[in-house]
Design a protein around this motif. Sequence first.
Motif, PDB file in Angstrom:
ATOM      1  N   THR A 164       0.838  -1.212   0.000  1.00 51.85           N
ATOM      2  CA  THR A 164       0.000   0.000   0.000  1.00 51.85           C
ATOM      3  C   THR A 164       0.870   1.257   0.000  1.00 51.85           C
ATOM      4  O   THR A 164       0.388   2.340  -0.319  1.00 51.85           O
ATOM      5  CB  THR A 164      -0.959   0.085   1.225  1.00 51.85           C
ATOM      6  N   MET A 165       2.134   1.113   0.365  1.00 52.48           N
ATOM      7  CA  MET A 165       3.041   2.277   0.370  1.00 52.48           C
ATOM      8  C   MET A 165       3.841   2.371  -0.919  1.00 52.48           C
ATOM      9  O   MET A 165       4.796   3.129  -1.017  1.00 52.48           O
ATOM     10  CB  MET A 165       4.008   2.163   1.555  1.00 52.48           C
ATOM     11  N   GLY A 166       3.490   1.545  -1.891  1.00 49.65           N
ATOM     12  CA  GLY A 166       4.142   1.629  -3.207  1.00 49.65           C
ATOM     13  C   GLY A 166       5.347   0.728  -3.364  1.00 49.65           C
ATOM     14  O   GLY A 166       6.065   0.822  -4.364  1.00 49.65           O
ATOM     15  N   VAL A 167       5.590  -0.144  -2.396  1.00 53.88           N
ATOM     16  CA  VAL A 167       6.767  -1.019  -2.493  1.00 53.88           C
ATOM     17  C   VAL A 167       6.495  -2.143  -3.483  1.00 53.88           C
ATOM     18  O   VAL A 167       5.432  -2.769  -3.449  1.00 53.88           O
ATOM     19  CB  VAL A 167       7.096  -1.632  -1.102  1.00 53.88           C
ATOM     20  N   LYS A 168       7.468  -2.371  -4.385  1.00 58.62           N
ATOM     21  CA  LYS A 168       7.376  -3.536  -5.281  1.00 58.62           C
ATOM     22  C   LYS A 168       7.925  -4.716  -4.513  1.00 58.62           C
ATOM     23  O   LYS A 168       9.047  -4.652  -3.992  1.00 58.62           O
ATOM     24  CB  LYS A 168       8.211  -3.313  -6.535  1.00 58.62           C
ATOM     25  N   LEU A 169       7.153  -5.786  -4.451  1.00 61.55           N
ATOM     26  CA  LEU A 169       7.544  -6.889  -3.571  1.00 61.55           C
ATOM     27  C   LEU A 169       7.282  -8.217  -4.271  1.00 61.55           C
ATOM     28  O   LEU A 169       6.203  -8.438  -4.810  1.00 61.55           O
ATOM     29  CB  LEU A 169       6.686  -6.752  -2.308  1.00 61.55           C
ATOM     30  N   LYS A 170       8.293  -9.058  -4.276  1.00 61.14           N
ATOM     31  CA  LYS A 170       8.140 -10.369  -4.926  1.00 61.14           C
ATOM     32  C   LYS A 170       8.678 -11.426  -3.977  1.00 61.14           C
ATOM     33  O   LYS A 170       9.763 -11.273  -3.426  1.00 61.14           O
ATOM     34  CB  LYS A 170       8.942 -10.381  -6.230  1.00 61.14           C
ATOM     35  N   ARG A 171       7.898 -12.486  -3.791  1.00 63.28           N
ATOM     36  CA  ARG A 171       8.370 -13.537  -2.908  1.00 63.28           C
ATOM     37  C   ARG A 171       8.590 -14.822  -3.703  1.00 63.28           C
ATOM     38  O   ARG A 171       7.727 -15.234  -4.471  1.00 63.28           O
ATOM     39  CB  ARG A 171       7.321 -13.784  -1.817  1.00 63.28           C
ATOM     40  N   GLN A 172       9.753 -15.450  -3.508  1.00 63.21           N
ATOM     41  CA  GLN A 172      10.005 -16.757  -4.119  1.00 63.21           C
ATOM     42  C   GLN A 172      10.551 -17.646  -3.034  1.00 63.21           C
ATOM     43  O   GLN A 172      11.640 -17.392  -2.522  1.00 63.21           O
ATOM     44  CB  GLN A 172      11.019 -16.636  -5.243  1.00 63.21           C
ATOM     45  N   SER A 173       9.813 -18.624  -2.682  1.00 66.10           N
ATOM     46  CA  SER A 173      10.075 -19.511  -1.542  1.00 66.10           C
ATOM     47  C   SER A 173      10.549 -18.708  -0.325  1.00 66.10           C
ATOM     48  O   SER A 173       9.805 -17.898   0.180  1.00 66.10           O
ATOM     49  CB  SER A 173      10.943 -20.681  -1.978  1.00 66.10           C
ATOM     50  N   GLU A 174      11.785 -18.882   0.123  1.00 73.97           N
ATOM     51  CA  GLU A 174      12.174 -18.215   1.381  1.00 73.97           C
ATOM     52  C   GLU A 174      12.785 -16.829   1.172  1.00 73.97           C
ATOM     53  O   GLU A 174      13.311 -16.233   2.111  1.00 73.97           O
ATOM     54  CB  GLU A 174      13.198 -19.081   2.119  1.00 73.97           C
ATOM     55  N   THR A 175      12.727 -16.339  -0.066  1.00 72.81           N
ATOM     56  CA  THR A 175      13.383 -15.051  -0.338  1.00 72.81           C
ATOM     57  C   THR A 175      12.353 -14.000  -0.750  1.00 72.81           C
ATOM     58  O   THR A 175      11.437 -14.285  -1.519  1.00 72.81           O
ATOM     59  CB  THR A 175      14.424 -15.241  -1.463  1.00 72.81           C
ATOM     60  N   ILE A 176      12.544 -12.798  -0.219  1.00 72.51           N
ATOM     61  CA  ILE A 176      11.678 -11.688  -0.624  1.00 72.51           C
ATOM     62  C   ILE A 176      12.534 -10.600  -1.253  1.00 72.51           C
ATOM     63  O   ILE A 176      13.593 -10.242  -0.718  1.00 72.51           O
ATOM     64  CB  ILE A 176      10.907 -11.101   0.595  1.00 72.51           C
ATOM     65  N   ASN A 177      12.094 -10.118  -2.411  1.00 70.53           N
ATOM     66  CA  ASN A 177      12.747  -8.970  -3.040  1.00 70.53           C
ATOM     67  C   ASN A 177      11.839  -7.765  -2.887  1.00 70.53           C
ATOM     68  O   ASN A 177      10.655  -7.843  -3.222  1.00 70.53           O
ATOM     69  CB  ASN A 177      12.978  -9.247  -4.524  1.00 70.53           C
ATOM     70  N   LEU A 178      12.414  -6.697  -2.380  1.00 72.11           N
ATOM     71  CA  LEU A 178      11.613  -5.492  -2.141  1.00 72.11           C
ATOM     72  C   LEU A 178      12.301  -4.302  -2.797  1.00 72.11           C
ATOM     73  O   LEU A 178      13.526  -4.209  -2.774  1.00 72.11           O
ATOM     74  CB  LEU A 178      11.506  -5.198  -0.645  1.00 72.11           C
ATOM     75  N   GLN A 179      11.486  -3.421  -3.371  1.00 74.32           N
ATOM     76  CA  GLN A 179      12.070  -2.176  -3.878  1.00 74.32           C
ATOM     77  C   GLN A 179      11.102  -1.030  -3.619  1.00 74.32           C
ATOM     78  O   GLN A 179       9.980  -1.010  -4.118  1.00 74.32           O
ATOM     79  CB  GLN A 179      12.419  -2.277  -5.359  1.00 74.32           C
ATOM     80  N   ALA A 180      11.577  -0.072  -2.833  1.00 71.10           N
ATOM     81  CA  ALA A 180      10.731   1.064  -2.431  1.00 71.10           C
ATOM     82  C   ALA A 180      11.122   2.305  -3.216  1.00 71.10           C
ATOM     83  O   ALA A 180      11.308   3.388  -2.663  1.00 71.10           O
ATOM     84  CB  ALA A 180      10.870   1.291  -0.930  1.00 71.10           C
ATOM     85  N   GLU A 181      11.251   2.122  -4.555  1.00 69.00           N
ATOM     86  CA  GLU A 181      11.661   3.257  -5.411  1.00 69.00           C
ATOM     87  C   GLU A 181      10.575   4.327  -5.415  1.00 69.00           C
ATOM     88  O   GLU A 181      10.840   5.514  -5.342  1.00 69.00           O
ATOM     89  CB  GLU A 181      11.866   2.715  -6.826  1.00 69.00           C
ATOM     90  N   ASN A 182       9.314   3.866  -5.511  1.00 73.31           N
ATOM     91  CA  ASN A 182       8.204   4.821  -5.588  1.00 73.31           C
ATOM     92  C   ASN A 182       7.436   4.854  -4.272  1.00 73.31           C
ATOM     93  O   ASN A 182       6.219   4.674  -4.230  1.00 73.31           O
ATOM     94  CB  ASN A 182       7.251   4.442  -6.720  1.00 73.31           C
ATOM     95  N   LEU A 183       8.152   5.089  -3.194  1.00 72.61           N
ATOM     96  CA  LEU A 183       7.543   5.062  -1.870  1.00 72.61           C
ATOM     97  C   LEU A 183       6.598   6.244  -1.678  1.00 72.61           C
ATOM     98  O   LEU A 183       6.917   7.369  -2.054  1.00 72.61           O
ATOM     99  CB  LEU A 183       8.682   5.136  -0.835  1.00 72.61           C
TER     100      LEU A 183
END
Length: 432
Positions: free
Chosen positions: A71-90
Amino acid sequence: MSNAATVSQRISKPHLAIKGGYKLSGDLTVSGAKNSALVLMTASLLTECPVEISNIPALTDIEGMSKVLRTMGVKLKRQSETINLQAENLNHSDPPYELVNGLRASFFCIGPLLGRLGEAKIPLPGGCRIGARPVVEHIRGLKALGAFVKVEHGVVTASVPGINKRLKGASVVFDCPSVGATETVLMAAVLAEGKTTIENAAQEPEIQDLARMLNMMGAKVIGAGGPTISIQGVKKLFGCNYKVIPDRIEAGTLLIAAAITRSKLRISPVIPEHLSAVLQKLRDCGCQLKIDKKGITIIPGEIQGVDITTQPFPGFPTDLQAPFMALLATAKGTSVVTEKIYENRMQHVGELQRMGASIRLQGSTAVVEGVPQLSAAPVSGGDLRAAAAMVLAGLAAKGTSKVEGLNHLDRGYEDLEKKLNSAGSQIQRHEL
Ligand code: UD1
């Protein structure tokens, strides 16, 4: 509502059916720490660069935090035990109360939002079943760093005055060593102008984990894990790859599962120093522990009563008070369990009594007289750790227990019944 409807509604609640009396054996794997993972996810808000966090446990609390961050604009992708997050457009739009309610850790976004954007708006987390859980210390700390903070209509709005909207380093002395407040101020201070010192800081391993990740992102944090933390603010933080520490509370719960079933079990990975107080109590009550490089093997003897008082780290953790009480209910002799962190964390006592435990409760102190055998009963865990305590008691009880409260259990334990069943327990999940 008719009586019949009430009864059928009760029957249809999701629950675990636990056949007690089975021994456990083998090796069990401990997942990544829930309380670390949640706060590390919020730390990703501090940079526009990609952040990768591994060893993330599969829990409903993590799903909840993912929704809040989106909801804060973070791009978030989860693959098994790993999460990729990018808050470029926060953005600092406040997440809906429905998402924040029940996930207290989402309030911890306030620190990184203020640090990065100079503005934040987060619904105030309510109290919960175990206590009022104020956020006074968090707000005091942010004000000390120069933020204007107001609480209106259940929402906390904070902003940093001035053209560059940058917080200013300051001295923060906490009245009590709150874990969440230490994390909030730490995350706010890493991007502040100048130096911040936090005194009477919480010393929990999750704080050290956060500081390590922040330093990998380019922050300058010294002293995390001790009572005084110094932070030299920097202008910008960068991405990183970070692995969450093992969950010390899950590790403790699995060790207690071995002790309550009088079974030899090895658990890994675990960082024994994160569990010193718990390991000492397990030894005191008659368990032999063999510590190797990555894990701990527990060999329980005859379990004797011991006294427990919950304290901030490195003392005995409040989050293992209920699980340990289940064990003490089966011990030889008397134990006195005193809860010092939360004012209302004894709700499991009544449920353990339903399983034949002999416990006298006086305020926040429980006097437990061990009984030779617990007996199965329908019980409910009213909070996360109470639910775990019910599962443990069910493993030792005679007969089949029905444990409700899975919405709580699934917040903080990844596949608990699958893990225990792989070691020999007989637990069946019944969804609606
Ligand atoms: C964290 C953990 C939780 C654990 C707790 C204590 C997370 C997501 N949760 O919660 O599992 O049970 O630490 O180890 O990491 N307090 C105040 N004023 C404040 C803040 C706290 O009086 O402003 C009191 C609380 O009421 C409580 C005590 O301090 O009695 C501990 O709270 P705190 O350390 O803040 O716990 P959390 O960070 O919410």
